[in-house]
Design an enzyme around this catalytic site. Sequence first.
Site, mmCIF file in Angstrom:
data_model
loop_
_atom_site.group_PDB
_atom_site.id
_atom_site.type_symbol
_atom_site.label_atom_id
_atom_site.label_comp_id
_atom_site.label_asym_id
_atom_site.label_seq_id
_atom_site.Cartn_x
_atom_site.Cartn_y
_atom_site.Cartn_z
ATOM 1 N N HIS A 251 -9.865 2.235 -1.290
ATOM 2 C CA HIS A 251 -8.409 2.083 -1.194
ATOM 3 C C HIS A 251 -7.907 1.072 -2.222
ATOM 4 O O HIS A 251 -7.679 -0.082 -1.897
ATOM 5 C CB HIS A 251 -8.060 1.647 0.245
ATOM 6 N N CYS B 275 0.824 -1.211 0.000
ATOM 7 C CA CYS B 275 0.000 0.000 0.000
ATOM 8 C C CYS B 275 0.858 1.260 0.000
ATOM 9 O O CYS B 275 0.345 2.369 -0.173
ATOM 10 C CB CYS B 275 -0.934 0.002 1.200
ATOM 11 N N CYS C 274 0.391 3.225 5.942
ATOM 12 C CA CYS C 274 0.838 1.914 6.401
ATOM 13 C C CYS C 274 0.766 0.927 5.252
ATOM 14 O O CYS C 274 -0.009 1.114 4.314
ATOM 15 C CB CYS C 274 -0.027 1.437 7.556
#
Lengths: 430, 484, 332
Positions: free
Chosen positions: A386, A95, A416
């Site tokens: 996301h 990510c 994160c």
Amino acid sequence: MSGNSAGPGAAVIVGGNRIPFARANGAYARASNQDMMIAALDGLVARFGMSGESVGEVAAGAVLKHSRDFNLTRESVLGSRLSHTTPAYDVQQACGTGLEAVVLVANKIALGQIDSGIAGGVDSASDAPIAVSDGLRHTLLASNRARTPMDRARALTGFRPGHLVPEIPRNSEPRTGLSMGEHQAITTAQWQVSRESQDVLAAASHHNLAAAYDRGFFDDLVTPYLGLVRDQNLRADTSVGKLALLTPVFGRGDDATMTAGNSTPLTDGASAVLLASPEWAAERQLPALARVVDAETAAVDYVNGDEGLLMAPAYAVSRLLARNGLSLQDFDYYEIHEAFASTVLVTLAAWQSEKFCHDRLGLDAPLGAIDRSKLNVNGSSLAAGHPFAATGGRIVASLAKQLSVKGSGRGLISICAAGGQGVVAILEAL
Amino acid sequence: MRDRYSDLVNSRSGKTVAGMLGLPRPAKLRRYVPGQPLLVGAAVVKGVAGAPLLPEIRQVLASMAVPDVSDAATPDVATPDVATQDVVAAQASPSPAGPSLSRPSPSGSAPRLGAVVIDASAARVIEDLESLRAALAPCLRRLSPCARIVLVGTPPESLADPTAAATQRALDGIIRSVAKELRGGATANLIYAGQGPGAALESPLRFLLSARSAYVDGQVVRVAPADVRAPTDWSRPFAGQVVVVTGAARGIGASIVEIFARDGAHVICLDVPAAGEALARVANRVAGTALQVDITAADAGQRIAAHVAQRHDGRLDIMVHNAGITRDKLLVNTDAEWWGSVLGINLGAQLRLNEVLLDPELRGGLAEGGRIVSVSSLSGIAGNRGQASYAASKAGVIGMVQALAAQVADRGITVNAVAPGFIETEMTARIPLATRELGRRINSLGQGGQPVDVAETIAWLAQGASAGVTGQVVRVCGQSLLGA
Amino acid sequence: MADSLGGAPEVNSPAARPSADPDANANRNANRNANADGVAGSEVGTGPTIITLDALPNLGVLFARAAATSIGRGGALGDVEVRRPDVRVERTRLAAYDKVCGFALRDELPATYLHVLIFPLQVVLMVDRRFPLGLPGLVHVRNRIVAHRPVDADEVLSLSSSARALRPHPKGSQVDLVGEVRVGEELVWEGISTYLARGASAPGEVGPETHPGVELAADAIPTAVWHVPADMGRRYASVSGDVNPMHLSSLVAKAFGFPRALVHGMWTKAHALAALEPRLPAAYVVDVAFSQPLLLPAITNLVVLQRDQGWDFVVRPARAAGDHLRGTVRAI
């Protein structure tokens, strides 16, 4: 490190573009990563009138990637309206991919190796690669290596029906077998983050994102794709009350506080950010929204150690602040990626914890609290969704614009990533 | 130039439809492509009475390498048969494809005429009109397909003498009637040139003679003396200029973008954020810029100006107001919301944008010598059942243009509108079939226009050389009967 | 010759019968009458007979019927126009097509996708008894698409198709199947598919046939090499609906004299166009002539050469002489 103008050796953010994010198996169910990356690039090219032009490089990536997409970014460039002479390469840091790509491009610009570049990311949870099982793969590879038909036949005898079960990528850590949500549920319980505080954060994310759309904030940040005009996950009318009705999906017993409402859904989307040296931007009369000040990456031992999977940004920010001589309160905006509402809340709690800051970060005093009204002011991943690698580009472009609108100040980005990693960065208005 | 099946094979369905309606089959209109000859055929230039503008007209034609076959020795005498054997035949391609003119050439050797230009600006008495008739009539038998007739007159309102004013006003009646008489895609238009026009005449003359004016027919254009900036290259009049086009993602807007880009401009393509994907595509095709702005937003003008200030040295040369919507309903059934949205987008937004962009203090506003061109509509002139709100907005645009033109004239800024008639776009789909077919046929060219026809006319009005044309509404309607 | 229309061996079920304009039932009867006596329908006076389709016909059934009724055809072209109004693009079908042909998925439709929408209308037209040539064995020899402007997936389209210009050819006769796509009344797309019927006769003199003027040397360096898999015919059939069996099965192809199954010519054209996609202008003509069939599986070369107003391109076998397709793209 701070200053009011981007001097030589600086990298500035010219602007960004993303396609609206879609829920998995939603509006982009049939779109590939390459399709979406091309759309994001073409929108960026149109925004800055760069059709047929080249930049120093394009760095982007995807977390869920087909093996045929080994050169995804370059292929996307070739399918876009950018000049075919634009170099490109793939980046992958879970990510953190999008933000890491921004850092890579910014650093090359700061070093003078390139004068401009595009950083981006894309992910499709709908069009995820499905791999054949290891057994079948080994059988087929052996057959392929065989030199004679007889050898080939022999190799194929290794086939077992069970090999036909495909491997669908799971959102889980290879070393622990736990999904990211399951990991975070442990951390959430450890830090005793309440259900209500998570739902409050989630509701704020939706309300902030909806308000930003309504006041036209995204008019020059988002280009519609395949009929989708706003993020599909956005629920402008949600409320803490409505979110409270959802059944928890992660955690056990009283600790089961994480729901589909305060966790990010699987999402499809792509984003791209145009970075440049101040001179390059000025020469082309392009805007410079903000400067990339510094960035830091950290990793934690979530496997054998006792740290939570998504706690690395807490460490990275601490080091980044120290290097830049800043306190946690020296920011006008905080963009903390909402992988889960509790990720944000735990990170904030950790920075306020004397024990954590002393024991883990080695600080004499806690980093302290932040002004929550400065947090994720235009919404974040809980509302927008996301698409893993696309989130960094979304956040960088939105924060850069927010700083430019304000005309001064500084913003902190914290993202994160799987594998116990965290990528963080500081942007500053020009 | 559109490439149609009919270029290859005779169109069967076209013939059938026309046959069923008892109408002549519409001619294929010649449309502009860069580098094409101005005319299909040679030109005849004539004058009646003093014809003071003849030298200038001749010079314009000569500069475009048009063979002149008029009898230059007697400009004020109508020669019944101007054809002479020693003229060069048309240098252009023989035919733009499609049917030729209704009447055959009277003699095999006489060249077809691509244009007839007559300077009648000095006509002051009824007898001058006979000279005009005698000069024009013989030429009409020899026109090429898509030929051009242009009369040049003097604005009647500038003449105090009733006979003189009547004579000049008669030209208006002549040109409107001749336009209806012509066949084969030929057009006839009138330029009323103010006293001492200088080179201001060149721009309208070039436009009305060229294939760019394919669907402009039976119109009267007024041109006043002005400080004209002639382009160094007439095929790229917008080189180095910046134009904003609203409603650019689709239809006529996308066509306007292409024409301005073709002619050298950098185009800022503007549309609502929801149209962003198509907008980006339009912008990328012409290496322009996409700007997603809702023009009804309170800060829309400031955002446009800020964009121009940032990207283009603060210099905006041309503003094209094309964005518009329809919410068709009988007035009796129209509620405040529908009424308001049409007037808000089609008129209110333009007024507000102009106010902002015309602020001389605003960086990124319209430059001195700039151009504003608005898209009005025939509905705004003639009205249309079920379109009270739309007609209100489009008539309002005309009022705005006329008032604003006078206001900003001292800054060299011109303000004009085009009023498209029946243009073949996705919007015309909403018109009921019978009305649609009627709309398409009740004009002198017997067909609907193309988005590019509107775009070409807008581009002409936006040229630096069109400085003498302001406060006008140019209909792009093939001389529709509506509101005429 | 790459694209040939053949017949299926058996008739399955009644086809999705075209309903007609203005009154479905009345015209269906009219059509039937017309079919029975083989005379063009005359219910619309001097105008064409108009067949309006409300839904997509089952092409497999139509192919079968075409095979069954191919005997005894001849005469002049019937004056028939097939229409399908209010067509909305299904984005999932578009996505599948884009993938098979190599286009990026975006709202703008590939110009060749509109041919896919038009193609069923062509088949209805050719199956109609007033069409003078038997469908089995008809060979798609040329396809010319005029893309007047980009068309988006959210636009409502009106399709129409008619047959024109039946004419003699040294090897038989040729006919143009002309398709038009409109948005409202605006003509946005035209396609002309020229078919050759070997051995068939048509009135008139053999006239000159034009070809796309492609100038590419036989030894030109390929721009791309395509590895076309054996199932490409089946894959294209599944996204285009063109289930002509000679693209699906080697056995049927053999029956028509081909050693193996061949891919659709329109796939070859689409795949070549996809290679040019990000650089295409807003309005253009893409014109191709099909020659040798592309037998599956295959390794082929794409050769592209940029011209003033577009490109010339050729698809040819990687290791043999001749061409599968020669074409041009020109801005308009």
